[in-house]
Design an enzyme around this catalytic site. Sequence first.
Site, PDB file in Angstrom:
ATOM      1  N   GLU A   1      91.737  41.676   7.251  1.00  0.00           N
ATOM      2  CA  GLU A   1      90.419  42.143   7.710  1.00  0.00           C
ATOM      3  C   GLU A   1      89.307  41.787   6.717  1.00  0.00           C
ATOM      4  O   GLU A   1      88.204  41.433   7.115  1.00  0.00           O
ATOM      5  CB  GLU A   1      90.484  43.665   7.911  1.00  0.00           C
ATOM      6  N   ASP A   2      89.585  41.893   5.446  1.00  0.00           N
ATOM      7  CA  ASP A   2      88.510  41.826   4.443  1.00  0.00           C
ATOM      8  C   ASP A   2      88.580  40.673   3.449  1.00  0.00           C
ATOM      9  O   ASP A   2      87.721  40.594   2.555  1.00  0.00           O
ATOM     10  CB  ASP A   2      88.468  43.142   3.639  1.00  0.00           C
TER      11      ASP A   2
HETATM   12  N1  G4P Z   1      85.362  56.562   2.331  1.00  0.00           N
HETATM   13  C1  G4P Z   1      85.102  55.410   1.696  1.00  0.00           C
HETATM   14  N2  G4P Z   1      85.390  54.230   2.332  1.00  0.00           N
HETATM   15  C2  G4P Z   1      85.122  53.083   1.685  1.00  0.00           C
HETATM   16  C3  G4P Z   1      84.594  53.072   0.375  1.00  0.00           C
HETATM   17  N3  G4P Z   1      84.473  51.780  -0.010  1.00  0.00           N
HETATM   18  C4  G4P Z   1      84.928  51.021   0.981  1.00  0.00           C
HETATM   19  N4  G4P Z   1      85.319  51.790   2.039  1.00  0.00           N
HETATM   20  C5  G4P Z   1      85.864  51.278   3.313  1.00  0.00           C
HETATM   21  O1  G4P Z   1      84.833  51.395   4.286  1.00  0.00           O
HETATM   22  C6  G4P Z   1      85.434  51.538   5.587  1.00  0.00           C
HETATM   23  C7  G4P Z   1      84.703  52.642   6.326  1.00  0.00           C
HETATM   24  O2  G4P Z   1      83.362  52.290   6.424  1.00  0.00           O
HETATM   25  P1  G4P Z   1      82.693  51.905   7.820  1.00  0.00           P
HETATM   26  O3  G4P Z   1      81.267  51.624   7.569  1.00  0.00           O
HETATM   27  O4  G4P Z   1      83.051  52.983   8.808  1.00  0.00           O
HETATM   28  O5  G4P Z   1      83.468  50.613   8.310  1.00  0.00           O
HETATM   29  P2  G4P Z   1      83.299  49.056   7.936  1.00  0.00           P
HETATM   30  O6  G4P Z   1      83.172  48.955   6.437  1.00  0.00           O
HETATM   31  O7  G4P Z   1      84.571  48.454   8.479  1.00  0.00           O
HETATM   32  O8  G4P Z   1      82.105  48.547   8.663  1.00  0.00           O
HETATM   33  C8  G4P Z   1      86.914  51.831   5.387  1.00  0.00           C
HETATM   34  O9  G4P Z   1      87.596  50.673   5.836  1.00  0.00           O
HETATM   35  P3  G4P Z   1      89.141  50.654   6.263  1.00  0.00           P
HETATM   36  O10 G4P Z   1      89.971  51.075   5.089  1.00  0.00           O
HETATM   37  O11 G4P Z   1      89.387  49.309   6.856  1.00  0.00           O
HETATM   38  O12 G4P Z   1      89.332  51.785   7.334  1.00  0.00           O
HETATM   39  P4  G4P Z   1      88.621  52.144   8.728  1.00  0.00           P
HETATM   40  O13 G4P Z   1      87.575  53.172   8.394  1.00  0.00           O
HETATM   41  O14 G4P Z   1      88.023  50.876   9.265  1.00  0.00           O
HETATM   42  O15 G4P Z   1      89.706  52.677   9.558  1.00  0.00           O
HETATM   43  C9  G4P Z   1      87.022  52.075   3.864  1.00  0.00           C
HETATM   44  O16 G4P Z   1      88.231  51.649   3.279  1.00  0.00           O
HETATM   45  C10 G4P Z   1      84.299  54.318  -0.268  1.00  0.00           C
HETATM   46  O17 G4P Z   1      83.827  54.392  -1.377  1.00  0.00           O
HETATM   47  N5  G4P Z   1      84.593  55.449   0.438  1.00  0.00           N
END
Ligand code: G4P
Length: 179
Positions: A65-66
């Site tokens: 994804e990233d």
């Molecule tokens: N809570 C939090 N999240 C952070 C932080 N830094 C990066 N993230 C990541 O950001 C995602 C959630 O942010 P969103 O704005 O909802 O999603 P997006 O980045 O995909 O656009 C998560 O992705 P993901 O792991 O792929 O999960 P998902 O939310 O897409 O299921 C999370 O891992 C942080 O400091 N705190």
Amino acid sequence: MDSEAVLLLETVNFAAEKHRNQRRKDPEGTPYINHPIGVARILSYEGGVTDIEVLQAALLHDTVEDTDTTSEELEAKFGPIVAQIVQEVTDDKRLPKQERKRLQVEHAPCCSRQAKLVKLADKLYNLRDLNAHVPVGWSAERVQEYFVWAAEVVKGLKGTNLALEEKLEKLFKQRGLQL
Ligand SMILES: Nc1nc2c(ncn2[C@@H]2O[C@H](COP(=O)(O)OP(=O)(O)O)[C@@H](OP(=O)(O)OP(=O)(O)O)[C@H]2O)c(=O)[nH]1
Ligand SMILES: [Mn+2]
């Protein structure tokens, strides 16, 4: 050394190289790799999960994804099962964000048990992270909206791992939400 330990070190090293230039959204800019390592650790230490392929998929879960990682690359290096689990937890970044979020809610119940485990631990980690610090640029409303949406996803993952589900349920309750 145990062959599973060798495999896990190979996997965490691969993930660390792939995420090497990325940081979390917290004010300190924590290295991104802390997240996949923490997700794998939640599965093992808190969820009692010993399935090596699930732990590997947790370490790799955000690589496709990233980062520039492809599913084929994961399959060649870690085999079809690990690659499949990662594929199941990978959002299609070409879609608009709202659509991606909607699809997670829709697809959660259809995921394999292995993918459901990774998704439960991913949400638990991210919700704890939100309680610890608000990501740069996020309002309190956006944080609450993430909880509301995550509860909808987790509803579709129920019946997979009681320990993780109970911990998630407590976090949702604190926000006035129910599973
Ligand atoms: N809570 C939090 N999240 C952070 C932080 N830094 C990066 N993230 C990541 O950001 C995602 C959630 O942010 P969103 O704005 O909802 O999603 P997006 O980045 O995909 O656009 C998560 O992705 P993901 O792991 O792929 O999960 P998902 O939310 O897409 O299921 C999370 O891992 C942080 O400091 N705190
Ligand atoms: Mn993640």
